[in-house]
Design a protein around this motif. Structure first.
Motif, PDB file in Angstrom:
ATOM      1  N   THR A  83      13.890 -27.798 -19.151  1.00  0.00           N
ATOM      2  CA  THR A  83      14.721 -28.227 -18.567  1.00  0.00           C
ATOM      3  C   THR A  83      16.146 -28.478 -19.246  1.00  0.00           C
ATOM      4  O   THR A  83      17.505 -28.124 -18.487  1.00  0.00           O
ATOM      5  CB  THR A  83      14.160 -30.014 -18.017  1.00  0.00           C
ATOM      6  N   ASP A 130      13.523 -17.767 -14.363  1.00  0.00           N
ATOM      7  CA  ASP A 130      13.396 -19.649 -14.706  1.00  0.00           C
ATOM      8  C   ASP A 130      13.368 -20.035 -13.468  1.00  0.00           C
ATOM      9  O   ASP A 130      12.970 -20.886 -13.538  1.00  0.00           O
ATOM     10  CB  ASP A 130      14.622 -19.733 -16.150  1.00  0.00           C
ATOM     11  N   ASP A 131      14.121 -19.482 -12.830  1.00  0.00           N
ATOM     12  CA  ASP A 131      14.104 -20.299 -10.893  1.00  0.00           C
ATOM     13  C   ASP A 131      14.437 -19.400 -10.643  1.00  0.00           C
ATOM     14  O   ASP A 131      14.449 -17.815 -10.301  1.00  0.00           O
ATOM     15  CB  ASP A 131      15.330 -21.597 -11.112  1.00  0.00           C
ATOM     16  N   ALA A 142      17.113 -23.998  -3.914  1.00  0.00           N
ATOM     17  CA  ALA A 142      16.077 -23.974  -4.420  1.00  0.00           C
ATOM     18  C   ALA A 142      14.510 -24.572  -4.509  1.00  0.00           C
ATOM     19  O   ALA A 142      14.737 -25.547  -4.315  1.00  0.00           O
ATOM     20  CB  ALA A 142      16.404 -23.966  -6.326  1.00  0.00           C
ATOM     21  N   VAL A 148      18.165 -16.027 -12.400  1.00  0.00           N
ATOM     22  CA  VAL A 148      17.334 -16.665 -11.440  1.00  0.00           C
ATOM     23  C   VAL A 148      17.823 -15.321 -10.139  1.00  0.00           C
ATOM     24  O   VAL A 148      17.425 -14.540 -10.405  1.00  0.00           O
ATOM     25  CB  VAL A 148      18.609 -17.547 -10.165  1.00  0.00           C
ATOM     26  N   HIS A 190       9.103 -17.292 -12.384  1.00  0.00           N
ATOM     27  CA  HIS A 190       8.793 -16.652 -13.575  1.00  0.00           C
ATOM     28  C   HIS A 190       8.131 -15.855 -14.049  1.00  0.00           C
ATOM     29  O   HIS A 190       8.766 -14.686 -14.916  1.00  0.00           O
ATOM     30  CB  HIS A 190       8.156 -18.303 -14.276  1.00  0.00           C
ATOM     31  N   SER A 201       6.811 -20.854  -6.220  1.00  0.00           N
ATOM     32  CA  SER A 201       7.642 -20.128  -5.891  1.00  0.00           C
ATOM     33  C   SER A 201       8.645 -20.296  -7.638  1.00  0.00           C
ATOM     34  O   SER A 201       8.689 -19.023  -7.625  1.00  0.00           O
ATOM     35  CB  SER A 201       8.965 -21.111  -5.104  1.00  0.00           C
ATOM     36  N   SER A 202       8.375 -21.116  -7.772  1.00  0.00           N
ATOM     37  CA  SER A 202       8.925 -21.650  -9.162  1.00  0.00           C
ATOM     38  C   SER A 202       7.941 -20.720 -10.699  1.00  0.00           C
ATOM     39  O   SER A 202       8.866 -19.701 -11.539  1.00  0.00           O
ATOM     40  CB  SER A 202       8.616 -22.882 -10.225  1.00  0.00           C
ATOM     41  N   ARG A 203       6.473 -20.636  -9.304  1.00  0.00           N
ATOM     42  CA  ARG A 203       6.104 -19.443 -11.110  1.00  0.00           C
ATOM     43  C   ARG A 203       6.320 -17.966 -10.675  1.00  0.00           C
ATOM     44  O   ARG A 203       6.099 -17.463 -11.436  1.00  0.00           O
ATOM     45  CB  ARG A 203       4.119 -19.538 -10.942  1.00  0.00           C
ATOM     46  N   THR A 217      13.264 -26.736  -6.082  1.00  0.00           N
ATOM     47  CA  THR A 217      14.286 -28.001  -7.044  1.00  0.00           C
ATOM     48  C   THR A 217      15.499 -28.925  -7.209  1.00  0.00           C
ATOM     49  O   THR A 217      16.248 -29.149  -7.837  1.00  0.00           O
ATOM     50  CB  THR A 217      13.158 -28.557  -8.268  1.00  0.00           C
ATOM     51  N   ASN A 242       7.053 -25.264  -3.290  1.00  0.00           N
ATOM     52  CA  ASN A 242       8.245 -25.266  -4.539  1.00  0.00           C
ATOM     53  C   ASN A 242       7.700 -24.780  -5.516  1.00  0.00           C
ATOM     54  O   ASN A 242       8.650 -24.035  -6.178  1.00  0.00           O
ATOM     55  CB  ASN A 242       8.777 -26.565  -4.796  1.00  0.00           C
TER      56      ASN A 242
END
Ligand SMILES: Cc1ncc(COP(=O)(O)O)c(C=O)c1O
Length: 263
Positions: A106, A158-159, A172, A115, A153, A148-150, A174, A145
């Motif tokens: 973070t 990263d996002d 996004a 992204v 990755h 989606s982040s996974r 989060t 959510n």
């Protein structure tokens, strides 16, 4: 976890204390609401804005909001120099505050993030007339959510940034999306069902940010893009769907935002 406090009695308990009932609908059905804040110098940052949204989220899920979260947050933040703070209220009636160390990933995101855009499968105006989709509510039903982040990755980023079926930028998983377009900052309207970001509100008091529909084409043409969220703060996007981006305006906004946390 650094510290755990319960709303009931405003008391700190050991971080490994069992606090949830097995039949709490917060766990069983994802019917709970939460807020994540940054604590700087013993102060929960932008607490009023977070508590305001916390109340709106609870109302959306028909969870009665008990008093005391302001005091609980203040107590949780006491003596903490820089950390994250999560307030949670479940439908089973558990209220708690968790203070946590901000993950290295973070903190690293403040230096720049890659992204990718991902389709969410909804039209940009759909959630306006579909309150059962809980647009704008910060509930713990965040499995989509997190997935989606996974996926981001998995794609080497990263996002993610979600897009609508009619070609608009949403948010996004989060964070809030803000693009620098034709010399000004632009962010999508909350009427699309996205979460009304407290970091966006804070940044909009520092620089002018227009709230306007933002198309996928606008995003692809934007000179800069930043993702805003309470704990990571202003994350400048350095790579969007493989396109390299510059970050001077984003970094200036980040400095102004970080300074605002210490005022
Ligand atoms: C879906 C979503 N959008 C936007 C945000 C940014 O909100 P804030 O700036 O209040 O942290 C968050 C924060 O977690 C979020 O989960």
């Amino acid at each position: 976890m650094i510290r755990l406090l319960l709303l009931d009695g405003l008391r700190e308990v050991p971080v490994d204390a069992p606090v949830l009932r097995a039949d709490d609908l917060g766990v069983v059905r994802g019917e709970a609401v939460f807020e994540t804040l940054r604590v700087v110098g013993s102060r929960p940052c932008y607490l009023d804005e977070h508590l305001e949204r916390f109340g709106r989220s609870a109302a959306s899920l028909d969870i009665p909001m008990p008093p005391g979260f302001d005091e609980l947050a203040a107590k949780a933040a006491a003596g903490i120099e820089d950390a994250g703070l999560r307030l949670t209220l479940t439908k089973g009636g558990l209220g708690m505050a968790v203070v946590f160390e901000i993950a290295a990933e973070t903190v690293g995101g403040r230096s720049g993030i890659r992204v990718v855009t991902l389709p969410l499968g909804l039209a940009s105006d759909f959630r306006r007339t579909a309150p059962w989709l809980l647009g704008g509510a910060k509930s713990t039903s965040y499995a989509v959510n997190m997935a989606s982040s996974r996926e981001a990755h998995r794609r080497g980023a990263d996002d993610a940034i979600w897009t609508s079926t009619d070609g608009y930028v949403l948010e996004a998983p989060t964070s809030t999306v803000v693009a620098h377009l034709d010399g000004r900052w632009v962010t999508p309207p909350a009427e699309t069902g996205i979460l009304a970001g407290t970091t966006l509100r804070a940044c909009a008091s520092l620089v002018e940010i227009a709230t306007l529909p933002l198309t996928v084409d606008d995003l692809a043409a934007a000179a800069e893009v930043v993702l805003l969220s309470s704990v990571r703060g202003v994350a400048p996007v350095t790579d969007l769907d493989g396109r390299k981006l510059v970050t001077p305006a984003g970094r200036a906004l980040q400095s102004a935002f970080e300074a605002s946390l210490r005022r």
